[in-house]
Design an enzyme around this catalytic site. Structure first.
Site, PDB file in Angstrom:
ATOM      1  N   SER A 320       0.830  -1.197   0.000  1.00 45.60           N
ATOM      2  CA  SER A 320       0.000   0.000   0.000  1.00 45.60           C
ATOM      3  C   SER A 320       0.868   1.251   0.000  1.00 45.60           C
ATOM      4  O   SER A 320       0.619   2.205  -0.753  1.00 45.60           O
ATOM      5  CB  SER A 320      -0.918   0.008   1.228  1.00 45.60           C
ATOM      6  OG  SER A 320      -1.641   1.224   1.317  1.00 45.60           O
ATOM      7  N   TRP A 323       2.710   1.497  -3.368  1.00 44.89           N
ATOM      8  CA  TRP A 323       1.816   1.895  -4.453  1.00 44.89           C
ATOM      9  C   TRP A 323       1.788   3.406  -4.615  1.00 44.89           C
ATOM     10  O   TRP A 323       1.687   3.929  -5.733  1.00 44.89           O
ATOM     11  CB  TRP A 323       0.406   1.374  -4.175  1.00 44.89           C
ATOM     12  CG  TRP A 323      -0.617   1.817  -5.163  1.00 44.89           C
ATOM     13  CD1 TRP A 323      -0.933   1.221  -6.355  1.00 44.89           C
ATOM     14  CD2 TRP A 323      -1.476   2.962  -5.067  1.00 44.89           C
ATOM     15  NE1 TRP A 323      -1.924   1.918  -6.993  1.00 44.89           N
ATOM     16  CE2 TRP A 323      -2.278   2.988  -6.221  1.00 44.89           C
ATOM     17  CE3 TRP A 323      -1.639   3.957  -4.099  1.00 44.89           C
ATOM     18  CZ2 TRP A 323      -3.231   3.978  -6.440  1.00 44.89           C
ATOM     19  CZ3 TRP A 323      -2.574   4.947  -4.314  1.00 44.89           C
ATOM     20  CH2 TRP A 323      -3.364   4.947  -5.481  1.00 44.89           C
ATOM     21  N   HIS A 324       1.911   4.152  -3.511  1.00 48.88           N
ATOM     22  CA  HIS A 324       1.868   5.608  -3.581  1.00 48.88           C
ATOM     23  C   HIS A 324       3.115   6.180  -4.243  1.00 48.88           C
ATOM     24  O   HIS A 324       3.088   7.311  -4.741  1.00 48.88           O
ATOM     25  CB  HIS A 324       1.717   6.205  -2.182  1.00 48.88           C
ATOM     26  CG  HIS A 324       0.365   6.007  -1.587  1.00 48.88           C
ATOM     27  ND1 HIS A 324       0.021   4.874  -0.889  1.00 48.88           N
ATOM     28  CD2 HIS A 324      -0.748   6.785  -1.614  1.00 48.88           C
ATOM     29  CE1 HIS A 324      -1.240   4.963  -0.489  1.00 48.88           C
ATOM     30  NE2 HIS A 324      -1.731   6.111  -0.916  1.00 48.88           N
ATOM     31  N   GLY A 325       4.204   5.441  -4.254  1.00 47.06           N
ATOM     32  CA  GLY A 325       5.423   5.931  -4.898  1.00 47.06           C
ATOM     33  C   GLY A 325       6.654   5.295  -4.281  1.00 47.06           C
ATOM     34  O   GLY A 325       6.614   4.770  -3.167  1.00 47.06           O
TER      35      GLY A 325
END
Length: 488
Positions: A320, A323-325
């Site tokens: 998670s 996934w944001h970077g």
């Protein structure tokens, strides 16, 4: 550049509504696809369209290969399809991750590591449509959904302008059918869609844009601020992130409702949560559902003992955050730190239950529930400090500065030297109060509308639109075209 709050987007939606009501039902999907391509080119450029088309064609072809009766080779096809999608995502989002790893290690060891980031084209929505394609291929492999036979239908599912920028992460089973043939809308749908759009604009223009002034002012020169000023910036960013992201979701779900399309719910009053686990079931709901269905449960979920359960939770939260970077402020702030909260919360629950009994305190008493909500909000806010910071060192200094003496920048201006003028500050407080009342109503009454009669709801639409036009944030100091999660 077109965005959900731009005048060009309004014209695009109006043109789409006119066309979908004029053409035969079988052609409405084509109209939506053309609108989506226009939006994609305007918002993300031709490179976005090119790589979206590559991902979509690969996902569509894999679906056809996975839908046959013969099981031989299906596992390999699925593996190759998933790896292809993840490979494209990694190429554009994680090329700098090894260097960020060395940078983070240098910060810990006191040996700074400097590097020139690898430049990659910014592909609009790649984080969202990649997950939707992977989920679709897995569902076809499991026979949970029939493979799409039309490239048009599948392209509309992956590229629909309503969810390509910031999600939600829709599933083909739930959203694909309504996208295939959008229905003509009744007055009730039109009214509900407009109210949803106006609520999103209210969150974005009345609250998020004003909070961004406070956040950018203090975070932009965090070394000049200390004590409760930094705490104010941290709390402001938590509220800014929520009103920005959920405001965008309200706009796109409202616009989709105008076309007879129902998108998945992505937020459900997350700041009313009493535990971290509950918070992540209410925040970015579709991403959590994706990770639970395609990662947590296949790994074994909670069926193989507590140790495996906690390991699986760690994997999910790591992914998670990733996934944001590919930065450790993301991986820790919205990933591993939240994982630690959840695991320690479960481990300490027997102790807290025993403490309630010893103190003769009702754990469901209103005051205790409010305290748990405040605790959860503060814990999440701590993670969002990392999320907003440029580096781990910056986050560490902000945390340390919160416990130091209160100080502000000598050139600071506005209320609390936050850069926000008194009039804007008062409007912000009133808007936050209104949002709290609306959220409290929804927490107690679900989706039941506050105003029951259609005539009064129409008046309410015009009233909200007038307030937004009068008090919304426009012009210098505000960037209403930019949504925070569009960068992911």
């Amino acid at each position: 550049m077109m965005s959900y709050t731009s005048f060009r987007f309004v014209l695009l939606v109006v043109a789409g509504l006119v066309l979908t009501n004029l053409v035969p039902k079988r052609l409405r999907g084509w109209v939506l696809l053309v609108l989506s391509l226009i939006f994609m080119v305007s918002a993300g450029g031709y490179q976005t369209v090119c790589f979206w088309l590559i991902s979509t064609a690969a996902g569509f072809a894999a679906g056809l290969l996975l839908c046959g009766d013969k099981s031989f080779g299906k596992g390999f096809v699925l593996f190759a399809a998933v790896m292809f999608q993840l490979g494209l995502l990694a190429y554009f989002k994680y090329a700098n991750l090894p260097f960020y790893t060395l940078e983070a290690w240098g910060e810990i060891t006191g040996q700074p590591y400097e590097f020139e980031p690898v430049e990659r084209a910014s592909i609009l929505g790649i984080s969202f449509y990649t997950l939707m394609i992977i989920g679709y291929n897995v569902d076809v492999y499991r026979k949970d959904v029939e493979a799409a036979r039309s490239l048009l239908d599948f392209s509309l599912f992956t590229g629909y302008f309503g969810h390509i920028v910031q999600g939600p992460v829709d599933t083909y089973k739930e959203t694909g059918e309504s996208l295939k043939s959008p229905s003509l809308v009744a007055f009730e749908d039109l009214q509900a869609g407009c109210l949803k759009i106006l609520l999103g604009l209210f969150k974005k223009l009345m609250i998020s844009e004003r909070l961004s002034v406070i956040v950018d002012t203090i975070y932009g020169d965090y070394s000049s601020y200390g004590g409760w000023y930094l705490f104010l910036a941290a709390v402001s960013f938590s509220m800014q992130l929520y009103t920005d992201f959920s405001g965008c979701m309200d706009i796109v779900t409202g616009v989709s409702r105008l076309f007879g399309i129902h998108l998945a719910e992505n937020f459900r009053q997350p700041y009313f949560s009493e535990t971290i686990g509950e918070f992540w079931r209410r925040w970015h709901i579709t991403l959590g559902a994706f990770l639970r269905k395609y990662v947590y449960i296949p790994l074994g979920g909670n069926r193989r003992g507590k140790l495996c359960k906690y390991m699986n939770i760690t994997v999910v939260f790591f992914l998670s955050g990733l996934w944001h970077g590919g930065k450790y402020t993301f991986i820790i702030g919205t990933g591993l730190l939240q994982c630690g909260y959840m695991i320690f919360g479960e481990l300490l629950k027997p102790l807290s239950d025993q403490l309630y009994r010893l103190l003769l305190v009702d754990p469901n008493a209103p005051a205790i529930r409010v305290l748990r909500r405040v605790r959860t909000f503060l814990l999440v806010t701590a993670g969002f400090v990392l999320f907003r910071s440029d580096s781990l060192i910056m986050a560490g200094r902000i945390f340390a500065g919160m416990f130091g003496p209160a100080r502000y920048a000598e050139y600071g201006e506005g209320v609390f030297y936050s850069g926000l003028g008194m009039a804007d500050f008062v409007i912000l407080l009133i808007s936050l109060t209104i949002l709290f009342v609306i959220s409290l109503w929804r927490e107690k009454n679900g989706d039941r509308p506050i105003v029951q009669k259609e005539g009064k709801r129409t008046v309410l639409c015009f009233g909200i639109a007038f307030v937004i036009l009068l008090f919304g944030c426009y012009g210098k100091g505000y960037d209403m075209s930019s949504f925070i999660y569009s960068q992911f």
